[in-house]
Design a protein around this motif. Structure first.
Motif: not given
Lengths: 180, 343
Positions: A1-3, A6, A8-9, A36-38
């Protein structure tokens, strides 16, 4: 799982804003805790912070899914929403289409919506905007892209497509194995 | 009588010299006549073995061989040119192979593709009837080039091409190009099979390259300065090619973002959302027209920034136009339809 990076966000939020507009803020700022989005294996999950922490105990290659899968990034780096995102899109949807009972089944089998199947449509939908599809009992059935603006819809002939099918709840059965 | 006695004695002596062909065994042997194999499962007689090992083994072997030969004699025999022959049954024992099983040849790229797609090779006959030449023409090989020459003595100039261009030379060049391409692919297949890394060739033919290849070439070329492309200008909507991180030093390589507290992440996300939502909307002519149509259709003020105040005005304006017929519940209603009347 990663953040999410930017870039992609940004792609994700641009896609979401087509459906729920400024209501994205409500997804990020929730009164009931931090969400949050992962990202894992190009799929984007919407998870509460609490569950995310718990999930960190599991090795990432063993983890299949955490929270709600919103969709996935394609190989060409576009974002594609999955039907699983409907739970979060439906309450905040800005443009909606209601289906007549007779076309409900057609839509749930993956067909586009014709003018004749249109029960009700919210006002000021722009062309190609994201719309959430409901049946007449206000049950969200899926989402799609408006093929015509509201004004054009009024003048369209009964067989013309009004909305392009993108995802529907029939996919839970039809494409069970690739939904994850 | 003396003679007979002598003969009998001699035969008895002879018989003593030859050992008997019947052998007593506690357990029967296992035979595989196909390989002329007999397996004796009986235990050794330890007493005899200790006394005289060599004799014991010699005798044992003779006995077992005798049994095997007895078994062979049980098979149907025939006589071929003074020799008695028999046909052995198929062998039962499986012998291990001496050398390891050969590895399958690595597939070429096309073979792999055809296998994945389920494309099967179609057998083509070497000769085919040519309507133009009125004779049988080979598909390849002997006399093929000659027929080609006979057939293409005249070439059409395509409508959209330069009339002064030599179509024959063009055809020859195209052929040599195809041959060269095939050779390149052959070498590439060999390199792949032997796991040799081949240097990239870059963009060979810009006219035939895909947009993706060209984009990759641009990205690599830009990073090929002393400062790794840091000071290179960007075009307005230029995107960087993806999936070529090993070719471009630094910069574009994917890095995992460092973990930050959730509140910080939230703030960052909100900033991104704001920047997306506050983007100046593009002037979309189509949507503008649609909006205009819907506004004029309803013929009331739909502007969102003029709220309930202007609503009355609009009505007044309508009235001042005068003498509009009531629509009998068929007119367009503003708002959600139904609900509380706002006066």
């Amino acid at each position: 799982m990663k953040r999410l990076s930017e870039e992609r966000t940004r792609i994700l939020f641009e896609k979401l804003s087509k459906y729920i507009g400024s209501n994205i803020k409500l997804l990020i700022e929730r009164p009931d805790g931090l969400y949050c989005f992962r990202e894992q294996k190009d799929r984007v999950y919407y998870v509460s912070e609490k569950i995310l922490k718990l999930s960190s105990n599991i090795p990432p290659e063993k983890l299949i899914s955490v929270g709600t899968c919103f969709g996935k990034f394609t190989k060409s780096n576009k974002f594609r929403l999955h039907i699983t995102a409907l739970n979060y899109l439906a309450p905040y949807a800005q443009s909606k289409i209601w289906l007549k009972p007779s076309t409900e089944q057609q839509f749930l089998y993956g067909h586009h919506i014709t003018k004749s199947g249109l029960g009700r449509i919210s006002e000021n939908i722009e062309k190609y905007q994201g719309v959430v599809i409901y049946n007449m009992q206000d049950l969200p059935l899926g989402f799609g892209a408006a093929a015509k603006s509201t004004a054009e819809c009024k003048l369209a002939d009964p067989l013309a497509s009004v909305c392009f099918h993108q995802a529907d709840i029939g996919e839970y059965i039809r494409s069970e194995e690739d939904l994850l | 009588m003396d003679v007979i006695g002598e003969i009998l004695q001699r035969t008895a002596e002879d018989a003593e010299k030859y050992k008997p062909i019947t052998v007593e065994k506690h357990l029967d042997l296992e035979y595989d006549l196909g390989t002329l194999l007999a397996v004796d499962n009986n235990d050794f007689d330890l007493a005899k073995l200790r006394r005289n090992q060599n004799d014991y083994f010699l005798n044992l072997t003779r006995e077992n061989t005798q049994l095997l030969i007895n078994k062979i004699w049980e098979l149907p025999t025939e006589r071929v040119e003074e020799a008695i022959v028999t046909k052995l049954p198929p062998q039962k024992t499986v012998l291990p192979r001496m050398k390891p099983v050969p590895k399958p040849k690595p597939l070429t790229k096309w073979q792999q593709f055809a296998k994945d797609k389920g494309i099967q090779k179609k057998k083509k006959t070497k000769l085919s009837w040519d309507e133009q030449l009125q004779k049988w023409v080979p598909l390849y090989g002997f006399k093929r080039a000659k027929t080609e020459k006979e057939k293409n003595w005249l070439l059409e100039v395509p409508g959209n091409s330069d009339p002064m261009e030599d179509q024959f030379a063009k055809k020859v060049e195209a052929k040599s190009e195809r041959v060269a391409k095939n050779e390149l692919q052959r070498l590439r297949n060999i390199a792949k099979a032997r796991k040799i890394s081949v240097p990239r060739v870059g963009v060979i033919n810009p006219d035939a390259s895909s947009a993706k290849e060209l984009q990759a070439a641009v990205t690599v070329a830009k990073a090929s300065t002393a400062s790794l492309g840091k000071f290179q200008e960007k075009l307005p909507k230029e995107k960087e090619a993806r999936g070529i991180s090993e070719l471009v030093p630094g910069g574009t390589r994917k890095r995992k973002l460092p973990p930050v507290p959730a509140t910080v992440e939230k703030k960052e996300n909100l900033a991104i959302v704001d920047s997306i939502l506050n983007k100046r909307p593009k002037l979309d002519i189509e949507s503008a027209i649609a909006k205009q149509i819907s506004n004029s259709h309803v013929s009331s003020n739909h502007n969102e920034n003029s709220g309930s105040k202007s609503y009355g005005k609009g009505q007044k304006a309508n009235k001042s136009k005068g003498a509009k017929k009531p629509k009998g519940a068929k007119g367009q209603r503003k708002g959600k339809g139904g609900g509380r009347k706002r006066r």
